[in-house]
Design an enzyme around this catalytic site. Structure first.
Site, PDB file in Angstrom:
ATOM      1  N   TYR A  73       0.041  -0.785  15.666  1.00 41.35           N
ATOM      2  CA  TYR A  73       0.803   0.296  15.017  1.00 41.35           C
ATOM      3  C   TYR A  73       1.373   1.275  16.039  1.00 41.35           C
ATOM      4  O   TYR A  73       2.495   1.780  15.873  1.00 41.35           O
ATOM      5  CB  TYR A  73      -0.074   1.031  13.988  1.00 41.35           C
ATOM      6  CG  TYR A  73      -0.030   0.352  12.649  1.00 41.35           C
ATOM      7  CD1 TYR A  73      -1.069  -0.486  12.243  1.00 41.35           C
ATOM      8  CD2 TYR A  73       1.073   0.480  11.818  1.00 41.35           C
ATOM      9  CE1 TYR A  73      -0.997  -1.161  11.036  1.00 41.35           C
ATOM     10  CE2 TYR A  73       1.152  -0.187  10.603  1.00 41.35           C
ATOM     11  CZ  TYR A  73       0.111  -1.012  10.218  1.00 41.35           C
ATOM     12  OH  TYR A  73       0.197  -1.691   9.031  1.00 41.35           O
ATOM     13  N   ASN A 109      10.475   1.371   4.174  1.00 42.60           N
ATOM     14  CA  ASN A 109      10.347   1.502   5.626  1.00 42.60           C
ATOM     15  C   ASN A 109       9.396   2.634   5.992  1.00 42.60           C
ATOM     16  O   ASN A 109       9.405   3.696   5.386  1.00 42.60           O
ATOM     17  CB  ASN A 109      11.724   1.737   6.263  1.00 42.60           C
ATOM     18  CG  ASN A 109      12.669   0.578   5.970  1.00 42.60           C
ATOM     19  OD1 ASN A 109      12.225  -0.531   5.647  1.00 42.60           O
ATOM     20  ND2 ASN A 109      13.955   0.831   6.046  1.00 42.60           N
ATOM     21  N   HIS A 128       5.788   2.782   1.115  1.00 44.71           N
ATOM     22  CA  HIS A 128       4.828   2.066   1.964  1.00 44.71           C
ATOM     23  C   HIS A 128       4.250   2.977   3.033  1.00 44.71           C
ATOM     24  O   HIS A 128       3.605   2.511   3.969  1.00 44.71           O
ATOM     25  CB  HIS A 128       5.496   0.838   2.611  1.00 44.71           C
ATOM     26  CG  HIS A 128       5.799  -0.233   1.606  1.00 44.71           C
ATOM     27  ND1 HIS A 128       6.656  -1.272   1.857  1.00 44.71           N
ATOM     28  CD2 HIS A 128       5.387  -0.395   0.331  1.00 44.71           C
ATOM     29  CE1 HIS A 128       6.739  -2.055   0.785  1.00 44.71           C
ATOM     30  NE2 HIS A 128       5.986  -1.535  -0.159  1.00 44.71           N
ATOM     31  N   CYS A 136      -7.918   9.929   6.914  1.00 37.67           N
ATOM     32  CA  CYS A 136      -9.283   9.475   7.199  1.00 37.67           C
ATOM     33  C   CYS A 136      -9.532   8.100   6.573  1.00 37.67           C
ATOM     34  O   CYS A 136      -9.284   7.903   5.379  1.00 37.67           O
ATOM     35  CB  CYS A 136     -10.284  10.489   6.633  1.00 37.67           C
ATOM     36  SG  CYS A 136     -11.990   9.942   6.848  1.00 37.67           S
ATOM     37  N   CYS A 140     -12.596  10.798   3.430  1.00 32.97           N
ATOM     38  CA  CYS A 140     -13.433  12.003   3.190  1.00 32.97           C
ATOM     39  C   CYS A 140     -12.591  13.123   2.617  1.00 32.97           C
ATOM     40  O   CYS A 140     -13.068  14.047   1.996  1.00 32.97           O
ATOM     41  CB  CYS A 140     -14.111  12.424   4.503  1.00 32.97           C
ATOM     42  SG  CYS A 140     -13.016  13.241   5.685  1.00 32.97           S
ATOM     43  N   CYS A 173     -15.195  14.252   9.394  1.00 32.08           N
ATOM     44  CA  CYS A 173     -16.408  13.433   9.181  1.00 32.08           C
ATOM     45  C   CYS A 173     -16.749  12.520  10.339  1.00 32.08           C
ATOM     46  O   CYS A 173     -17.758  11.821  10.322  1.00 32.08           O
ATOM     47  CB  CYS A 173     -16.249  12.586   7.911  1.00 32.08           C
ATOM     48  SG  CYS A 173     -15.121  11.188   8.101  1.00 32.08           S
ATOM     49  N   SER A 214      14.094  -8.312   1.717  1.00 38.41           N
ATOM     50  CA  SER A 214      13.994  -9.738   1.350  1.00 38.41           C
ATOM     51  C   SER A 214      13.412  -9.921  -0.043  1.00 38.41           C
ATOM     52  O   SER A 214      13.225 -11.027  -0.513  1.00 38.41           O
ATOM     53  CB  SER A 214      13.131 -10.471   2.383  1.00 38.41           C
ATOM     54  OG  SER A 214      11.836  -9.885   2.400  1.00 38.41           O
ATOM     55  N   ASN A 238      23.132  -7.204   1.664  1.00 42.06           N
ATOM     56  CA  ASN A 238      22.264  -7.988   2.544  1.00 42.06           C
ATOM     57  C   ASN A 238      23.056  -9.202   3.006  1.00 42.06           C
ATOM     58  O   ASN A 238      23.594  -9.926   2.163  1.00 42.06           O
ATOM     59  CB  ASN A 238      21.023  -8.431   1.760  1.00 42.06           C
ATOM     60  CG  ASN A 238      19.960  -9.036   2.656  1.00 42.06           C
ATOM     61  OD1 ASN A 238      20.282  -9.628   3.682  1.00 42.06           O
ATOM     62  ND2 ASN A 238      18.704  -8.872   2.281  1.00 42.06           N
ATOM     63  N   PRO A 239      23.117  -9.449   4.335  1.00 41.28           N
ATOM     64  CA  PRO A 239      23.854 -10.641   4.781  1.00 41.28           C
ATOM     65  C   PRO A 239      23.250 -11.941   4.268  1.00 41.28           C
ATOM     66  O   PRO A 239      23.912 -12.966   4.213  1.00 41.28           O
ATOM     67  CB  PRO A 239      23.731 -10.569   6.314  1.00 41.28           C
ATOM     68  CG  PRO A 239      23.389  -9.170   6.637  1.00 41.28           C
ATOM     69  CD  PRO A 239      22.627  -8.651   5.458  1.00 41.28           C
TER      70      PRO A 239
HETATM   71  P1  OAD Z   1      12.078  -8.142   5.666  1.00 39.92           P
HETATM   72  O1  OAD Z   1      11.981  -8.289   7.133  1.00 39.92           O
HETATM   73  O2  OAD Z   1      11.223  -8.996   4.769  1.00 39.92           O
HETATM   74  O3  OAD Z   1      13.596  -8.366   5.176  1.00 39.92           O
HETATM   75  C1  OAD Z   1      14.646  -7.725   5.862  1.00 39.92           C
HETATM   76  C2  OAD Z   1      15.936  -8.050   5.132  1.00 39.92           C
HETATM   77  O4  OAD Z   1      16.996  -7.314   5.733  1.00 39.92           O
HETATM   78  C3  OAD Z   1      16.325  -9.525   5.205  1.00 39.92           C
HETATM   79  O5  OAD Z   1      16.612 -10.001   3.893  1.00 39.92           O
HETATM   80  C4  OAD Z   1      17.597  -9.532   6.082  1.00 39.92           C
HETATM   81  O6  OAD Z   1      18.531 -10.507   5.637  1.00 39.92           O
HETATM   82  C5  OAD Z   1      18.137  -8.144   5.833  1.00 39.92           C
HETATM   83  N1  OAD Z   1      18.958  -7.601   6.920  1.00 39.92           N
HETATM   84  C6  OAD Z   1      18.846  -7.831   8.251  1.00 39.92           C
HETATM   85  N2  OAD Z   1      19.781  -7.109   8.926  1.00 39.92           N
HETATM   86  C7  OAD Z   1      20.497  -6.407   7.978  1.00 39.92           C
HETATM   87  C8  OAD Z   1      21.590  -5.495   8.019  1.00 39.92           C
HETATM   88  N3  OAD Z   1      22.178  -5.151   9.191  1.00 39.92           N
HETATM   89  N4  OAD Z   1      22.062  -4.974   6.851  1.00 39.92           N
HETATM   90  C9  OAD Z   1      21.507  -5.324   5.657  1.00 39.92           C
HETATM   91  N5  OAD Z   1      20.457  -6.194   5.548  1.00 39.92           N
HETATM   92  C10 OAD Z   1      19.972  -6.727   6.704  1.00 39.92           C
HETATM   93  O7  OAD Z   1      11.794  -6.608   5.356  1.00 39.92           O
HETATM   94  P2  OAD Z   1      11.494  -5.935   3.949  1.00 39.92           P
HETATM   95  O8  OAD Z   1      12.173  -6.656   2.819  1.00 39.92           O
HETATM   96  O9  OAD Z   1      11.798  -4.499   4.073  1.00 39.92           O
HETATM   97  O10 OAD Z   1       5.486  -3.773   3.635  1.00 39.92           O
HETATM   98  O11 OAD Z   1       9.904  -6.109   3.811  1.00 39.92           O
HETATM   99  C11 OAD Z   1       9.312  -5.439   2.742  1.00 39.92           C
HETATM  100  C12 OAD Z   1       7.908  -5.095   3.119  1.00 39.92           C
HETATM  101  O12 OAD Z   1       7.211  -6.263   3.552  1.00 39.92           O
HETATM  102  C13 OAD Z   1       7.756  -4.131   4.278  1.00 39.92           C
HETATM  103  O13 OAD Z   1       7.933  -2.791   3.892  1.00 39.92           O
HETATM  104  C14 OAD Z   1       6.310  -4.367   4.646  1.00 39.92           C
HETATM  105  C15 OAD Z   1       6.256  -5.866   4.530  1.00 39.92           C
HETATM  106  O14 OAD Z   1       5.045  -6.249   4.000  1.00 39.92           O
HETATM  107  C16 OAD Z   1       4.403  -3.039   4.065  1.00 39.92           C
HETATM  108  O15 OAD Z   1       4.240  -2.765   5.233  1.00 39.92           O
HETATM  109  C17 OAD Z   1       3.512  -2.612   2.972  1.00 39.92           C
END
Ligand code: OAD
Length: 282
Positions: A73, A109, A128, A136, A140, A173, A214, A238-239
């Site tokens: 992280y 994000n 998220h 903590c 606590c 704690c 995604s 989304n592309p």
């Molecule tokens: P992903 O990495 O799963 O998906 C990213 C998406 O962004 C893909 O569908 C790409 O096609 C698209 N993408 C890439 N470049 C782009 C651009 N320039 N413009 C528009 N779209 C673009 O990420 P998330 O869908 O955000 O959760 O993942 C969701 C969650 O899964 C995250 O928040 C995380 C993970 O588990 C936690 O941490 C709880």
């Protein structure tokens, strides 16, 4: 230049004074240099073992290997700290200013870039969490604290020092502090992750812009299905094809825009501004 039917859809919702909700995922931050989750950059190596985010980002892994999870992280926080909002983030912040109380931002994000772009934290549903906040691990108290900035910029492979562990210890704690992010073996709630507020906003939403996700997580799917069931319009930006693309096509006036968000969102903002200022002119 946007196709006329996209402009019509946008301007219809602006003139109707619909609630407009933006739901973002990692894709909006890709153009700021932050790796998306499911791309190859998301993996993490501990010793000879390569872990996927889905394995690292769990309470179980934190219990077993707190130092390794923190190293992962702190590496991500260092990347996020160095990143700047791109034109997509800035366009969404301008939409908030333009639309006021009928605008809602829901983001998956944890990179804080929407806040850096100017979206106010009280109206930004970080469902998220945020990698720059800690709490903590023994719960606590429910309080959130800022991640000590001395921990930013450390070498990716460096093991935690005793001094760093001390910064990541609960003063109340003595237990470990943990990142304020939603882990894969945890559940959404209202207090930390705006669960009910997000669904309430979805129920009132006339136009949902889904940007760069995604479509694999629970609450974003519930948000999109709620908008669809209520007869709202969904635009998927989304592309790549994803589960939300189909929902967008099924929604009234909905569409899929397979363009990078950094290029497209400023055009959508311009069309909104024209409608808002154009209509208000005598
Ligand atoms: P992903 O990495 O799963 O998906 C990213 C998406 O962004 C893909 O569908 C790409 O096609 C698209 N993408 C890439 N470049 C782009 C651009 N320039 N413009 C528009 N779209 C673009 O990420 P998330 O869908 O955000 O959760 O993942 C969701 C969650 O899964 C995250 O928040 C995380 C993970 O588990 C936690 O941490 C709880």
């Amino acid at each position: 230049m946007l196709p006329p039917d996209w402009i019509d859809t946008l301007q219809r919702h602006i003139s109707r004074k619909s609630r407009i909700t933006v739901l973002t995922g990692a894709g909006i931050s890709a153009e700021s240099g932050i790796p998306t989750f499911r791309g190859p950059e998301g993996y993490w190596t501990v010793g000879s073992q390569v872990y996927h985010p889905q394995e690292m980002a769990t309470f179980a892994m934190f219990r077993q290997r707190p130092d390794d999870v923190w190293q992962w992280y702190l590496h991500r926080a260092t990347i996020c700290h160095a990143a700047a909002p791109n034109t997509g983030h800035l366009a969404i912040a301008a939409m908030e200013t333009l639309l006021g109380d009928r605008f809602t931002l829901i983001t998956q994000n944890v990179d804080g870039l929407h806040l850096k772009a100017g979206n106010p934290i009280e109206k930004t549903y970080q469902i998220h969490g945020n990698v720059f906040q800690v709490r903590c691990a023994a719960a606590c108290s429910p309080e959130l604290h800022s991640l000590p900035m001395d921990l930013i910029g450390r070498a990716k492979e460096a093991s935690l020092t005793d001094a760093e562990r001390a910064l990541l210890t609960c003063r109340r704690c003595g237990e470990r502090l943990r990142p304020h992010v939603l882990w894969f073996d945890e559940v959404y709630d209202e207090r930390y992750f705006h669960f009910e507020s997000s669904l309430q906003a979805a129920a009132e939403t006339g136009l949902l812009l889904i940007v760069g996700t995604s479509g694999v997580t629970n609450l974003p799917n519930q948000v999109a299905w709620t908008v669809l069931r209520k007869g709202g319009t969904i635009i998927d930006i989304n592309p790549a094809e994803n589960p939300f693309s189909e929902l967008a096509r099924r929604s009234p006036g909905g569409t899929v825009i397979p363009l990078p968000s950094g290029r497209l969102l400023p055009q959508l903002l311009h069309a909104m501004q024209q409608e808002m200022t154009g209509r208000s002119q005598p």
